[in-house]
Scaffold this active site. Structure first.
Site, PDB file in Angstrom:
ATOM      1  N   CYS A 251     -43.178  98.592  -7.303  1.00  0.00           N
ATOM      2  CA  CYS A 251     -44.099  97.730  -7.009  1.00  0.00           C
ATOM      3  C   CYS A 251     -43.874  97.607  -5.777  1.00  0.00           C
ATOM      4  CB  CYS A 251     -43.620  96.060  -7.684  1.00  0.00           C
ATOM      5  SG  CYS A 251     -44.326  94.536  -7.042  1.00  0.00           S
TER       6      CYS A 251
ATOM      7  N   CYS B  45     -39.014  90.627  -4.398  1.00  0.00           N
ATOM      8  CA  CYS B  45     -38.628  90.457  -4.864  1.00  0.00           C
ATOM      9  C   CYS B  45     -36.854  90.638  -5.025  1.00  0.00           C
ATOM     10  CB  CYS B  45     -39.178  89.822  -5.914  1.00  0.00           C
ATOM     11  SG  CYS B  45     -41.359  89.799  -5.618  1.00  0.00           S
TER      12      CYS B  45
ATOM     13  N   CYS C 212     -35.585  91.831  -8.237  1.00  0.00           N
ATOM     14  CA  CYS C 212     -35.748  92.313  -9.786  1.00  0.00           C
ATOM     15  C   CYS C 212     -36.173  93.520  -9.456  1.00  0.00           C
ATOM     16  CB  CYS C 212     -37.933  92.105  -8.761  1.00  0.00           C
ATOM     17  SG  CYS C 212     -39.545  93.213 -10.382  1.00  0.00           S
TER      18      CYS C 212
ATOM     19  N   CYS D 197     -47.372  89.178 -24.220  1.00  0.00           N
ATOM     20  CA  CYS D 197     -47.678  89.204 -22.983  1.00  0.00           C
ATOM     21  C   CYS D 197     -47.568  90.554 -22.262  1.00  0.00           C
ATOM     22  CB  CYS D 197     -46.271  88.035 -22.480  1.00  0.00           C
ATOM     23  SG  CYS D 197     -46.406  86.529 -23.328  1.00  0.00           S
TER      24      CYS D 197
ATOM     25  N   CYS E 180     -51.368  86.969 -22.623  1.00  0.00           N
ATOM     26  CA  CYS E 180     -50.715  86.586 -21.625  1.00  0.00           C
ATOM     27  C   CYS E 180     -50.736  87.906 -21.325  1.00  0.00           C
ATOM     28  CB  CYS E 180     -49.750  85.601 -21.795  1.00  0.00           C
ATOM     29  SG  CYS E 180     -48.752  84.672 -20.178  1.00  0.00           S
TER      30      CYS E 180
ATOM     31  N   CYS F  45     -48.325  79.542 -17.318  1.00  0.00           N
ATOM     32  CA  CYS F  45     -47.880  80.101 -17.330  1.00  0.00           C
ATOM     33  C   CYS F  45     -47.242  79.796 -16.029  1.00  0.00           C
ATOM     34  CB  CYS F  45     -47.492  81.226 -18.036  1.00  0.00           C
ATOM     35  SG  CYS F  45     -45.321  81.469 -18.661  1.00  0.00           S
TER      36      CYS F  45
ATOM     37  N   ARG G  16     -40.386  77.300 -22.201  1.00  0.00           N
ATOM     38  CA  ARG G  16     -39.912  79.037 -22.686  1.00  0.00           C
ATOM     39  C   ARG G  16     -38.686  79.110 -22.473  1.00  0.00           C
ATOM     40  NH1 ARG G  16     -44.572  81.853 -21.814  1.00  0.00           N
ATOM     41  NH2 ARG G  16     -45.148  80.841 -23.627  1.00  0.00           N
TER      42      ARG G  16
HETATM   43  N1  SAM Z   1     -45.627  91.736 -10.830  1.00  0.00           N
HETATM   44  C1  SAM Z   1     -45.770  90.303 -11.417  1.00  0.00           C
HETATM   45  C2  SAM Z   1     -45.495  89.362 -10.534  1.00  0.00           C
HETATM   46  O1  SAM Z   1     -44.279  88.827  -9.749  1.00  0.00           O
HETATM   47  O2  SAM Z   1     -45.506  87.994 -10.974  1.00  0.00           O
HETATM   48  C3  SAM Z   1     -45.545  90.314 -12.469  1.00  0.00           C
HETATM   49  C4  SAM Z   1     -43.578  90.409 -13.503  1.00  0.00           C
HETATM   50  S1  SAM Z   1     -42.617  90.029 -12.767  1.00  0.00           S
HETATM   51  C5  SAM Z   1     -41.602  90.595 -13.051  1.00  0.00           C
HETATM   52  C6  SAM Z   1     -42.301  88.546 -13.421  1.00  0.00           C
HETATM   53  C7  SAM Z   1     -41.327  87.537 -13.347  1.00  0.00           C
HETATM   54  O3  SAM Z   1     -40.013  87.589 -13.750  1.00  0.00           O
HETATM   55  C8  SAM Z   1     -40.551  86.365 -12.303  1.00  0.00           C
HETATM   56  O4  SAM Z   1     -41.692  85.849 -11.553  1.00  0.00           O
HETATM   57  C9  SAM Z   1     -38.601  86.024 -12.420  1.00  0.00           C
HETATM   58  O5  SAM Z   1     -40.055  84.789 -12.801  1.00  0.00           O
HETATM   59  C10 SAM Z   1     -39.568  86.824 -13.868  1.00  0.00           C
HETATM   60  N2  SAM Z   1     -37.968  88.279 -13.882  1.00  0.00           N
HETATM   61  C11 SAM Z   1     -38.324  89.309 -12.727  1.00  0.00           C
HETATM   62  N3  SAM Z   1     -36.886  90.238 -13.038  1.00  0.00           N
HETATM   63  C12 SAM Z   1     -35.995  88.861 -13.093  1.00  0.00           C
HETATM   64  C13 SAM Z   1     -34.934  89.210 -13.228  1.00  0.00           C
HETATM   65  N4  SAM Z   1     -33.729  89.898 -13.374  1.00  0.00           N
HETATM   66  N5  SAM Z   1     -33.997  87.799 -14.229  1.00  0.00           N
HETATM   67  C14 SAM Z   1     -34.532  86.855 -14.519  1.00  0.00           C
HETATM   68  N6  SAM Z   1     -36.390  86.426 -14.512  1.00  0.00           N
HETATM   69  C15 SAM Z   1     -36.337  87.655 -14.188  1.00  0.00           C
HETATM   70 FE1  SF4 Z   2     -43.128  92.844  -8.012  1.00  0.00          FE
HETATM   71 FE2  SF4 Z   2     -41.137  91.986  -9.793  1.00  0.00          FE
HETATM   72 FE3  SF4 Z   2     -41.914  91.144  -7.435  1.00  0.00          FE
HETATM   73 FE4  SF4 Z   2     -43.657  91.003  -9.697  1.00  0.00          FE
HETATM   74  S1  SF4 Z   2     -41.603  90.617  -8.781  1.00  0.00           S
HETATM   75  S2  SF4 Z   2     -43.848  91.241  -7.961  1.00  0.00           S
HETATM   76  S3  SF4 Z   2     -42.652  92.927 -10.217  1.00  0.00           S
HETATM   77  S4  SF4 Z   2     -41.267  93.177  -7.098  1.00  0.00           S
END
Ligand code: SAM
Ligand code: SF4
Ligand code: DTB
Length: 333
Positions: free
Chosen positions: A47, A51, A54, A91, A124, A184, A256
């Site tokens: 990606c 973030c 992530c 989802c 979802c 959500c 959730r």
């Molecule tokens: N890329 C899309 C986005 O950012 O909306 C969808 C996927 S993203 C992985 C969805 C959510 O997963 C994030 O907004 C975050 O809340 C959660 N998430 C991701 N990594 C995480 C982690 N290491 N621990 C807890 N929640 C996490």
């Molecule tokens: Fe990309 Fe992870 Fe951020 Fe979603 S949460 S935009 S998958 S880096």
């Protein structure tokens, strides 16, 4: 709900807060049911976004295997398995900044959604940023709810993500709502935020019109190679407090208990359900991280005398409340 009201609740002794959240829960959710949602990462890793929590960001060296968009047949197989094991919501998540109509990958996802939505589960998706056109197409293809988390307060967000803004997230949510999808939207605990940041997040979420259909409360799962890998663990009482506050502020939403359950004891999870959680991610994998096994979750639900929610495939998005001051939705009438 306004920040000050939320703060007064938050400052209560934990049992007093739970007493209030339980009252709200009972008034809105008398069924003792837990919604089971199965997650599938249909496009993993690589990606563009940064973030800092992530594992799927290409900017971190988390060591996860980057994968191409999964084929429709494989996704359908996984969706059928989810249904057969009792999930009522499927989802699909993609590690993208967002999607654009007219691209091959968007068409492929839309085609997949059309078929998944015929299986009789709520559908979802979480695909990142959406414009109005993409949102309309997803709604028409059969998406029940769009997951797009705000994750933390507006003030703390730039410390966690720099490649997109809080307003970008809010615009996507608005586009999804305008297209008639349910939302959500929740957050993550453990990003180095203060209690006030947590309350500000709930303030923003509770003021959506309409309120979100579900509010995922994630605890950071510190992923190796990400900037937050060494973060302090979130305590179960932090999670319980956040769930109780979300239950009071967004009474009709499914709250959730999301990522991080592998770190919470069964007693801790029971307290989360008592405080107002009525949905979980179900299945031994989240997107890249682990989750309790199906057998373990079914046993816990049964031991607590709760039951798994039955399917509701026709669920429509809630109506927007008409408030001329807050939202000019009918100002032109
Ligand atoms: N890329 C899309 C986005 O950012 O909306 C969808 C996927 S993203 C992985 C969805 C959510 O997963 C994030 O907004 C975050 O809340 C959660 N998430 C991701 N990594 C995480 C982690 N290491 N621990 C807890 N929640 C996490
Ligand atoms: Fe990309 Fe992870 Fe951020 Fe979603 S949460 S935009 S998958 S880096
Ligand atoms: C949400 O709030 N949590 C889910 C889902 N929405 C997409 C994702 C949790 C991801 C946990 C870390 C991982 O599996 O990589």
């Amino acid at each position: 709900m306004k920040f000050q009201q939320l703060k007064e609740l938050f400052d209560l002794p934990l049992f007093d807060l739970i007493k209030k959240s339980r009252e709200v829960h009972d008034a809105n959710w008398s069924d003792n049911e837990i919604q089971l949602c199965t997650l599938l990462s249909i496009k993993t890793g690589g990606c563009s976004e940064d973030c800092s929590y992530c594992a799927q960001s290409s900017r971190h060296n988390s060591g996860i295997q980057v994968e191409r968009l999964m084929e429709k047949e494989e996704i359908l197989k996984r969706a059928q398995i989810a249904k057969d094991t009792g999930s009522t919501r499927f989802c699909m998540g993609a590690a993208w900044r967002g999607v654009r109509s007219g691209t091959k990958r968007f068409d492929q996802v839309v085609d997949t959604i059309r078929d998944v939505s015929k299986l009789g589960m709520e559908v979802c998706v979480t695909l990142g940023e959406l414009g109005p056109e993409e949102a309309e197409i997803l709604k028409e293809a059969g998406v029940t709810a769009y997951n797009h988390n705000l994750d933390t307060s507006r003030e703390h967000y730039p410390n966690i993500v720099t490649t997109h803004t809080y307003d970008d997230r809010l615009n996507t949510i608005r586009n999804a709502q305008d297209a008639g999808m349910s939302i959500c939207c929740g957050g993550i605990l453990g990003l180095g935020e203060t209690n006030d940041d947590r309350l500000k997040l709930i303030e923003v979420i509770s003021e959506f019109n309409p309120q979100p259909e579900s509010v995922p409360i994630n605890s950071l799962m510190p992923m190796p190679g990400t900037p937050l890998e060494g973060s302090d663990p979130v305590t179960v009482f932090d999670v319980v407090r956040m769930i109780a506050i979300a239950r009071i502020a967004v009474p009709k939403a499914k709250v959730r208990l999301s990522a991080g359950r592998t770190q919470i004891s069964e007693e801790g999870q029971a307290l989360c359900f008592f405080a107002g959680a009525n949905s979980i991610f179900y299945g031994d994998k989240l997107l890249t991280a682990s989750n309790p096994s199906v057998q373990k979750d079914l046993k816990l639900i049964s031991q607590l005398g709760l039951s798994a929610k039955q399917p509701n495939p026709n669920m429509e998005a809630p109506e927007r409340e008409c408030d001329r001051e807050l939202s000019p939705c009918c100002a032109a009438e």
